[in-house]
Design a protein around this motif. Structure first.
Motif, PDB file in Angstrom:
ATOM      1  N   SER A  55      -9.749  -7.392  11.592  1.00 44.07           N
ATOM      2  CA  SER A  55     -10.881  -8.372  11.833  1.00 44.07           C
ATOM      3  C   SER A  55     -12.373  -7.792  11.587  1.00 44.07           C
ATOM      4  O   SER A  55     -13.017  -8.490  11.745  1.00 44.07           O
ATOM      5  N   LYS A  92     -10.995  -3.862  17.612  1.00 48.73           N
ATOM      6  CA  LYS A  92     -11.833  -3.070  18.580  1.00 48.73           C
ATOM      7  C   LYS A  92     -13.077  -3.481  19.427  1.00 48.73           C
ATOM      8  O   LYS A  92     -13.984  -2.628  19.809  1.00 48.73           O
ATOM      9  N   TRP A 113      -7.296 -10.158  16.469  1.00 47.84           N
ATOM     10  CA  TRP A 113      -6.517  -9.417  15.625  1.00 47.84           C
ATOM     11  C   TRP A 113      -5.883  -8.586  16.577  1.00 47.84           C
ATOM     12  O   TRP A 113      -6.621  -7.734  17.165  1.00 47.84           O
ATOM     13  N   ASP A 127      -8.853   2.704  11.023  1.00 45.35           N
ATOM     14  CA  ASP A 127      -8.222   2.385  12.334  1.00 45.35           C
ATOM     15  C   ASP A 127      -6.835   2.016  11.961  1.00 45.35           C
ATOM     16  O   ASP A 127      -6.827   0.791  11.991  1.00 45.35           O
ATOM     17  N   TYR A 167       1.408  -6.257  12.580  1.00 43.22           N
ATOM     18  CA  TYR A 167       0.686  -6.446  11.144  1.00 43.22           C
ATOM     19  C   TYR A 167       1.742  -6.835  10.061  1.00 43.22           C
ATOM     20  O   TYR A 167       1.289  -6.743   9.107  1.00 43.22           O
ATOM     21  N   ASP A 191      -7.669  -3.968   3.604  1.00 40.76           N
ATOM     22  CA  ASP A 191      -6.393  -4.168   4.302  1.00 40.76           C
ATOM     23  C   ASP A 191      -5.283  -4.675   3.527  1.00 40.76           C
ATOM     24  O   ASP A 191      -5.161  -5.346   2.488  1.00 40.76           O
ATOM     25  N   ASP A 242      -2.906  -0.416  -0.354  1.00 42.79           N
ATOM     26  CA  ASP A 242      -2.572   0.673   0.792  1.00 42.79           C
ATOM     27  C   ASP A 242      -4.039   1.651   0.581  1.00 42.79           C
ATOM     28  O   ASP A 242      -4.526   1.895  -0.320  1.00 42.79           O
ATOM     29  N   PHE A 243      -3.905   1.990   1.922  1.00 42.32           N
ATOM     30  CA  PHE A 243      -5.307   2.811   2.212  1.00 42.32           C
ATOM     31  C   PHE A 243      -5.499   4.008   1.123  1.00 42.32           C
ATOM     32  O   PHE A 243      -6.638   4.194   0.912  1.00 42.32           O
TER      33      PHE A 243
HETATM   34  C1  LIG Z   1      -5.404  -1.395  14.095  1.00 43.42           C
HETATM   35  S1  LIG Z   1      -5.447  -2.522  13.025  1.00 43.42           S
HETATM   36  C2  LIG Z   1      -7.110  -2.605  12.405  1.00 43.42           C
HETATM   37  C3  LIG Z   1      -8.036  -3.688  13.652  1.00 43.42           C
HETATM   38  C4  LIG Z   1      -9.580  -3.394  13.144  1.00 43.42           C
HETATM   39  N1  LIG Z   1     -10.246  -2.296  13.523  1.00 43.42           N
HETATM   40  C5  LIG Z   1     -10.132  -4.674  14.146  1.00 43.42           C
HETATM   41  O1  LIG Z   1     -11.358  -4.300  14.647  1.00 43.42           O
HETATM   42  O2  LIG Z   1      -9.751  -5.559  13.672  1.00 43.42           O
HETATM   43  C6  LIG Z   1      -4.660  -1.849  11.776  1.00 43.42           C
HETATM   44  C7  LIG Z   1      -4.851  -2.679  10.308  1.00 43.42           C
HETATM   45  O3  LIG Z   1      -4.380  -1.930   9.266  1.00 43.42           O
HETATM   46  C8  LIG Z   1      -3.556  -2.578   8.231  1.00 43.42           C
HETATM   47  N2  LIG Z   1      -2.747  -1.785   7.685  1.00 43.42           N
HETATM   48  C9  LIG Z   1      -1.193  -1.646   8.163  1.00 43.42           C
HETATM   49  N3  LIG Z   1      -0.850  -0.623   7.087  1.00 43.42           N
HETATM   50  C10 LIG Z   1      -1.750  -0.543   6.123  1.00 43.42           C
HETATM   51  C11 LIG Z   1      -1.782   0.308   4.943  1.00 43.42           C
HETATM   52  N4  LIG Z   1      -0.965   1.129   4.658  1.00 43.42           N
HETATM   53  N5  LIG Z   1      -3.207   0.287   4.078  1.00 43.42           N
HETATM   54  C12 LIG Z   1      -4.116  -0.319   4.489  1.00 43.42           C
HETATM   55  N6  LIG Z   1      -4.100  -1.283   5.596  1.00 43.42           N
HETATM   56  C13 LIG Z   1      -2.973  -1.250   6.411  1.00 43.42           C
HETATM   57  C14 LIG Z   1      -2.945  -3.874   9.050  1.00 43.42           C
HETATM   58  O4  LIG Z   1      -2.618  -5.080   8.380  1.00 43.42           O
HETATM   59  C15 LIG Z   1      -4.144  -3.954  10.292  1.00 43.42           C
HETATM   60  O5  LIG Z   1      -4.778  -5.050   9.950  1.00 43.42           O
END
Ligand SMILES: C[S@@+](CC[C@H](N)C(=O)[O-])C[C@H]1O[C@@H](n2cnc3c(N)ncnc32)[C@H](O)[C@@H]1O
Length: 268
Positions: free
Chosen positions: A38, A14, A10, A180, A194, A54, A162-163
């Motif tokens: 992931s 991290k 992904w 993250d 993404y 997510d 959405d977060f």
């Molecule tokens: C940096 S990645 C996270 C990586 C994770 N910590 C890992 O170890 O694999 C960011 C994630 O945020 C999701 N994302 C993007 N915008 C978002 C939103 N508004 N709300 C929730 N998730 C979101 C993306 O689909 C992506 O999987």
């Protein structure tokens, strides 16, 4: 989790820095990841109670199917040959499917054999990452691995929102929330790593507000690229900096060292 601990590739995972980030997190209280990707920390630490969220509904659909039907997902994944023609046929079929073990099997196959594990979509939300397994070992995970991941997922509730909506609905207390998000800065091109809905400038403002609102009753940990937008906003809460080597836009040949800041908000 023992044995193979990585199910997905992904962007922004991290896994490279999990040993340096995990001391800031807690797994003895409910563990919440609003941008789980992931879900590296979740799988490494198997917390007893978790909420994974997510915005990517196909990713969460894959976790849901693996949680409830690991053998069926694995059978679908195992049945697709690893060659360019089979990859593109699987990609076309995947884009036409409803959530099912078959779609989940295609999701993990495409993730393993696409270009650098990137989840790119076109404007219509169709997955369009090209084949990427040409030079790689074309080894697949076995069914036992899917069963192990399914076992860990039994302790997770899965959401695709959405977060901010997710956190406001859940309204947690006494939990560890690890944020993250994708990185956004005003001065750089943002790669669509993404899918179509990437994180924009105003989302950093929303991240700040919801983090502060929840920090009175939870531990909130955020990792983000070292940039002025983040360091100015979270200046009183930054507790560490971690170096990480990343592929630029997913290109393995173009790597650079970046610094990530860690902010902890915990006013309980
Ligand atoms: C940096 S990645 C996270 C990586 C994770 N910590 C890992 O170890 O694999 C960011 C994630 O945020 C999701 N994302 C993007 N915008 C978002 C939103 N508004 N709300 C929730 N998730 C979101 C993306 O689909 C992506 O999987």
């Amino acid at each position: 989790m023992s044995g193979q601990s990585k199910l997905l590739k992904w962007a922004g995972s991290k896994s490279q820095i999990s040993d340096r980030l995990s001391p800031f997190l807690r797994f003895d209280v409910p563990y919440i990841e609003p941008f789980c990707g992931s879900a590296v920390f979740f799988f490494e630490n198997s917390p007893e109670t978790s909420h994974l969220n997510d915005l990517n509904s196909d990713l969460i659909g894959f976790f849901r199917q693996t949680k409830s039907a690991p053998d069926e997902v694995w059978e679908q994944y195992a049945a697709i040959p690893v060659d360019e023609q089979s990859y593109y046929s699987a990609r076309t079929r995947y884009n036409e499917m409803e959530q099912s073990p078959e779609k989940a099997g295609h999701f993990i196959y495409l993730n393993h054999f696409c270009f650098n594990g990137l989840y790119r979509t076109n404007r219509n939300g169709k997955f369009n990452t090209p084949y990427g397994a040409k030079l790689k070992v074309k080894k697949k995970l076995d069914c036992e691995a899917f069963r192990r991941f399914s076992g860990v997922l039994q302790n997770a509730q899965l959401h695709s929102l959405d977060f901010e909506d997710f956190l406001l609905q859940l309204n947690p207390t006494g939990s560890c929330i690890y944020m993250d998000p994708p990185y956004f800065t005003n001065d750089e091109r943002v790669f669509g790593e993404y899918g179509a809905n990437t994180f924009k400038g105003h989302d950093l403002e929303r991240l700040f507000s919801v983090s502060h609102a929840l920090s009175g009753k939870n531990r909130v940990v955020i990792s983000y690229k070292n940039c002025s937008e983040f360091s100015e906003k979270f200046c009183g809460s930054i507790v560490g900096e971690i170096s990480v080597t990343r592929n630029v836009g997913g290109f393995a040949g173009r790597r650079k060292v970046e610094k990530e800041l860690v902010a902890v908000l915990d006013n309980q």
